[in-house]
Design a protein around this motif. Structure first.
Motif, mmCIF file in Angstrom:
data_model
loop_
_atom_site.group_PDB
_atom_site.id
_atom_site.type_symbol
_atom_site.label_atom_id
_atom_site.label_comp_id
_atom_site.label_asym_id
_atom_site.label_seq_id
_atom_site.Cartn_x
_atom_site.Cartn_y
_atom_site.Cartn_z
ATOM 1 N N HIS A 137 0.990 -1.309 -0.213
ATOM 2 C CA HIS A 137 -0.029 -0.084 0.051
ATOM 3 C C HIS A 137 0.889 1.265 -0.059
ATOM 4 O O HIS A 137 2.072 1.316 0.282
ATOM 5 C CB HIS A 137 -1.152 0.198 1.237
ATOM 6 C CG HIS A 137 -0.416 -0.134 2.595
ATOM 7 N ND1 HIS A 137 -0.121 -1.263 3.184
ATOM 8 C CD2 HIS A 137 -0.253 0.921 3.369
ATOM 9 C CE1 HIS A 137 0.567 -0.856 4.466
ATOM 10 N NE2 HIS A 137 0.427 0.511 4.673
ATOM 11 N N HIS A 178 -6.115 -2.737 3.112
ATOM 12 C CA HIS A 178 -5.834 -1.229 2.363
ATOM 13 C C HIS A 178 -4.784 -1.362 1.477
ATOM 14 O O HIS A 178 -3.634 -2.144 1.695
ATOM 15 C CB HIS A 178 -5.693 -0.298 3.445
ATOM 16 C CG HIS A 178 -4.594 -0.174 4.546
ATOM 17 N ND1 HIS A 178 -4.679 -0.910 5.699
ATOM 18 C CD2 HIS A 178 -3.481 0.131 4.675
ATOM 19 C CE1 HIS A 178 -3.564 -0.932 6.339
ATOM 20 N NE2 HIS A 178 -2.686 -0.040 5.614
ATOM 21 N N ASN A 181 -4.206 4.643 1.942
ATOM 22 C CA ASN A 181 -4.617 5.253 3.071
ATOM 23 C C ASN A 181 -4.459 6.771 2.836
ATOM 24 O O ASN A 181 -3.128 7.099 2.535
ATOM 25 C CB ASN A 181 -4.457 4.787 4.277
ATOM 26 C CG ASN A 181 -3.016 4.084 4.511
ATOM 27 O OD1 ASN A 181 -2.388 3.891 3.530
ATOM 28 N ND2 ASN A 181 -2.763 3.513 5.598
ATOM 29 N N HIS A 192 3.666 7.246 3.642
ATOM 30 C CA HIS A 192 4.755 6.132 3.454
ATOM 31 C C HIS A 192 4.155 5.190 2.615
ATOM 32 O O HIS A 192 3.373 5.113 1.927
ATOM 33 C CB HIS A 192 4.754 5.285 4.803
ATOM 34 C CG HIS A 192 3.753 4.701 5.271
ATOM 35 N ND1 HIS A 192 2.789 5.352 6.050
ATOM 36 C CD2 HIS A 192 2.915 3.584 4.967
ATOM 37 C CE1 HIS A 192 1.755 4.388 6.529
ATOM 38 N NE2 HIS A 192 1.827 3.467 5.728
ATOM 39 N N ALA A 194 4.462 0.706 1.642
ATOM 40 C CA ALA A 194 4.486 -0.295 2.624
ATOM 41 C C ALA A 194 4.772 -1.687 1.597
ATOM 42 O O ALA A 194 4.183 -1.915 0.518
ATOM 43 C CB ALA A 194 3.149 -0.382 3.283
ATOM 44 N N TYR A 233 8.579 1.022 10.671
ATOM 45 C CA TYR A 233 9.019 2.127 9.633
ATOM 46 C C TYR A 233 10.297 2.572 9.686
ATOM 47 O O TYR A 233 10.829 2.780 10.638
ATOM 48 C CB TYR A 233 8.097 3.200 9.882
ATOM 49 C CG TYR A 233 6.555 2.810 9.803
ATOM 50 C CD1 TYR A 233 5.907 3.187 8.618
ATOM 51 C CD2 TYR A 233 5.993 2.590 10.999
ATOM 52 C CE1 TYR A 233 4.512 3.193 8.553
ATOM 53 C CE2 TYR A 233 4.467 2.433 10.667
ATOM 54 C CZ TYR A 233 3.841 2.704 9.756
ATOM 55 O OH TYR A 233 2.525 2.463 9.345
ATOM 56 N N GLU A 243 7.574 1.372 5.006
ATOM 57 C CA GLU A 243 6.879 0.560 6.094
ATOM 58 C C GLU A 243 7.261 -1.109 5.731
ATOM 59 O O GLU A 243 7.088 -1.250 4.402
ATOM 60 C CB GLU A 243 5.422 0.677 6.258
ATOM 61 C CG GLU A 243 4.824 -0.267 7.252
ATOM 62 C CD GLU A 243 3.224 -0.103 7.363
ATOM 63 O OE1 GLU A 243 2.618 0.464 6.451
ATOM 64 O OE2 GLU A 243 2.774 -0.955 8.088
#
Ligand SMILES: [Fe+2]
Length: 294
Positions: A137, A178, A181, A192, A194, A233, A243
């Motif tokens: 994500h 997700h 976001n 960030h 991920a 993170y 992340e």
């Protein structure tokens, strides 16, 4: 409506292309799939690339690419986008492995590219570095969370998985809790990106590997409340936050709840609005420092 069903890749501007490429290959453990003059394509999966790096003045996430189903009609998708009054362009061979894409911009100016994947690349997972399963994500600071959330739901077919109060939305386009976001903090910028790891053991290895290579954690490891993923993170050399995560909730779309887990407080765990409470951020209790919000 035609919904996008997967994030394919994210595109970043970065001042030092070589240094950031080295980070993605030697530290994260992605494969260098292709290199053009000022652009690098990196991957770890059957996708030709999951990350695109372009030489640019300022480190930033400038583009997101999504796939629609192989039997979906790209022309009909373009009409669906245009029906919202959004300017679209159709690009032939925009990137390696992509023969045709519909390109437009989201309300904060991030380029969106939607395409059908017609070939797989069967790249080997690397043996050096962290070696995530995939790009999971991308999260953004935004000026208007309601507006951007509605855009992704109405135009691209995302669904709302959870909200933290009225300022932080978590959107899915497939089984993962997700894929995007958005946190309303007053400005539009990358928060960030991920990458999904296998499990807690892989997280442990990754944290030690990062430490041995001079990368300090910004926050974590911990377990988020929203999405319930294990997280840690750190900051990439260009300053953008990465992340690493595992055990993210996965939804059973037909039944409308997330696969049950022992760490859930709700049973079944359904999409909801969470209170602005520390447990929504980290069930294990430790809150992020100021450095996470820079
Ligand atoms: Fe995240």
């Amino acid at each position: 409506m035609i919904r996008v069903s997967k994030i394919a890749h994210a595109t970043y501007d970065t001042p030092d292309l070589d240094q950031q490429t080295e980070y993605y290959t030697d530290i994260l453990g992605l494969s260098l799939a292709a290199k053009e003059k000022d652009t690098v394509y990196l991957a770890s999966t059957v996708d030709h690339h999951s990350v695109v790096l372009r030489k640019g003045a300022q480190a930033n996430c400038v583009g997101l690419s999504f796939q629609i189903a192989p039997d979906a009609d790209l022309g009909a998708f373009e009409k669906q986008v245009a029906a919202h009054g959004i300017q679209t362009t159709r690009k032939k061979d925009p990137e390696p492995s992509i023969s045709e894409a519909v390109v437009f911009a989201d309300p904060k100016g991030t380029t969106i590219e939607v395409f059908k994947r017609d070939a797989f690349f069967h790249q080997k997972f690397q043996r050096k570095g962290i070696v995530p399963h995939k790009l999971g994500h991308v999260a953004f600071h935004v000026a208007d969370v309601k507006h951007i959330t509605k855009f992704y739901c109405d135009v691209l077919g995302f669904r709302e998985s959870d909200w933290m109060a009225d300022f932080f939305s978590f959107l899915r386009c497939g089984p993962d809790h997700h894929t995007l976001n958005f946190m309303e903090t007053g400005s539009n910028r990358h928060f960030h990106s991920a990458f999904e790891l296998r499990d807690w053991g892989h997280m442990h290895e990754a944290c030690d590997f990062l430490s041995l290579n001079g990368y300090k954690l910004l926050w974590g490891p911990g377990r988020h409340g929203i999405g319930h993923n294990l997280f840690a993170y750190h900051r990439a050399p260009n300053g953008l936050i990465t992340e690493t995560f595992a055990e993210l909730d996965r939804v059973n779309e037909e039944l409308g709840y997330f696969e049950p887990r022992p760490w859930h407080r709700d049973n079944p765990q359904r999409p909801k609005v969470w209170a602005k409470d520390p447990s929504a951020s980290n069930l294990w209790g430790i809150m992020p420092g100021d450095e996470m919000m820079k």
